[in-house]
Design an enzyme around this catalytic site. Structure first.
Site, PDB file in Angstrom:
ATOM      1  N   GLN A   1     -10.057  -4.016  -5.587  1.00  0.00           N
ATOM      2  CA  GLN A   1      -8.837  -4.790  -5.801  1.00  0.00           C
ATOM      3  C   GLN A   1      -9.008  -5.720  -7.007  1.00  0.00           C
ATOM      4  OE1 GLN A   1      -6.024  -4.334  -3.759  1.00  0.00           O
ATOM      5  NE2 GLN A   1      -5.048  -5.572  -5.331  1.00  0.00           N
TER       6      GLN A   1
ATOM      7  N   ASP B   1      -6.998   4.924  -7.906  1.00  0.00           N
ATOM      8  CA  ASP B   1      -6.124   4.028  -8.670  1.00  0.00           C
ATOM      9  C   ASP B   1      -5.763   4.634 -10.028  1.00  0.00           C
ATOM     10  OD1 ASP B   1      -5.284   1.749  -7.368  1.00  0.00           O
ATOM     11  OD2 ASP B   1      -7.067   0.559  -7.850  1.00  0.00           O
TER      12      ASP B   1
ATOM     13  N   LYS C   1      -2.573  -2.143   2.474  1.00  0.00           N
ATOM     14  CA  LYS C   1      -3.179  -0.829   2.227  1.00  0.00           C
ATOM     15  C   LYS C   1      -3.796  -0.298   3.520  1.00  0.00           C
ATOM     16  CE  LYS C   1      -3.687  -1.605  -2.664  1.00  0.00           C
ATOM     17  NZ  LYS C   1      -4.476  -2.028  -3.825  1.00  0.00           N
TER      18      LYS C   1
END
Ligand code: NAD
Length: 284
Positions: A96, A119, A52
């Site tokens: 995460q 997300d 990322k």
């Protein structure tokens, strides 16, 4: 012969578009900024976070990494999120997953303000997605739809079957396909006579987490197959939820693993981060 859906090339195009828009943000005030929180030492998560950061760099997005020890308390994670929520220079926040067992994923996901939830896991974004409103779409499902669009697959009125009903893949994919006017069937582990259902489909999206689950006898000739699964064997070789070699002569188009859905996820994260920044800077 079936067409290979080239996720690497399509992801590169998405990243290129994100880069252009990020440059517009920078010219209008500041570059987009993405904060990534990693709690603990999960090796797969560490690789995702590294990738990322690399994508951020390539797209002109400022990346902020918060690597916290595995014994960080839930309260400490929530305090960090509260600080990032309040920070006007941060556009996107993601934590995460999976998190260590003592930290509730729902508490963390719900703590991120919907405007920074790149997300797309916050209930407000989930709700907006199902209402067909503008929102942050979860990255892997958004990538699945972009692959179909870029391949020129006409979804309107077509039969689509999604195998797997997870909150992060199957359910949002089904919702997005419905919004594209496909006639959607969402299958799962309790579905009876699954092959009879999948054989009806023009498009099959498979996200079950079982290597080579979708076999050639489960699809009708000419169907399009999108394979979300990722499996790594002892030698490091990747394969998907679809039996790619057996399906290739039967289908009209299919995503390979690697090089299909995989590269799209981070590319769509870049798109979401730039979208958050543009909204933040009121660039429209
Ligand atoms: P999950 O385990 O949360 O969900 C799996 C789903 O498959 C469940 O809804 C279950 O009902 C269904 N299922 C299980 N066995 C079945 C059966 N025999 N018949 C029909 N349905 C069955 O998994 P997930 O998080 O949705 O991930 C699915 C796969 O996609 C995994 O391989 C994962 O690694 C991969 N994945 C890839 C990306 C990416 O970026 N490419 C992102 C997320 C997940």
């Amino acid at each position: 012969m079936a067409a290979l859906i080239d996720g690497k090339a399509i992801a590169a195009k998405v990243r290129e578009q994100a880069k252009e828009k990020a440059a517009q943000c920078a010219a209008a005030g500041r570059a987009p900024a993405l904060a990534v929180i990693l709690v603990g030492e999960d090796p797969a998560s560490a690789v995702y976070v590294k990738n990322k950061a690399k994508a951020c760099e390539a797209c002109g997005v400022r990346s902020l990494e918060y690597r916290l020890p595995a014994d960080t308390t839930e309260r400490q994670v929530l305090e960090l999120i509260a600080d990032l929520n309040a920070d006007d220079t941060v556009d996107g926040i993601l934590c995460q997953l999976p998190l260590p067992g003592h930290i509730r994923e729902t508490a963390v996901v719900n703590a991120i303000v919907p405007e920074k939830d790149v997300d797309g896991f916050h209930p407000v974004n989930v709700g907006r997605l199902h209402l067909g409103e503008d929102c942050f779409v979860p990255c892997t499902p958004a990538g699945v739809i972009r692959l179909l669009e870029e391949t020129g697959v006409d979804l309107c009125g077509k039969r689509a079957v999604v195998i797997g009903r997870s909150n992060i893949v199957g359910k949002p994919v089904a919702s997005l396909l419905t919004a594209k006017n496909a006639t959607v069937t969402l299958c799962h582990s309790r579905t009876e006579n699954l092959p009879a259902v999948t054989r009806e489909a023009d498009v099959v999206v498979v996200a079950v987490g079982k290597k080579h689950f979708l076999t050639a006898d489960m699809v009708r000739p000419g169907a399009v197959v999108i394979d979300v699964g990722i499996h790594r064997d002892e030698t490091g070789k990747l394969s998907g939820d679809a039996d790619f070699d057996a399906l290739l002569p039967v289908v009209s188009a299919i995503t390979p693993v690697p090089g299909g859905v995989g590269p799209m996820t981070i590319a769509m994260l870049m798109e979401n981060t730039v979208k958050a920044c543009r909204a933040h800077l009121r660039l429209g």
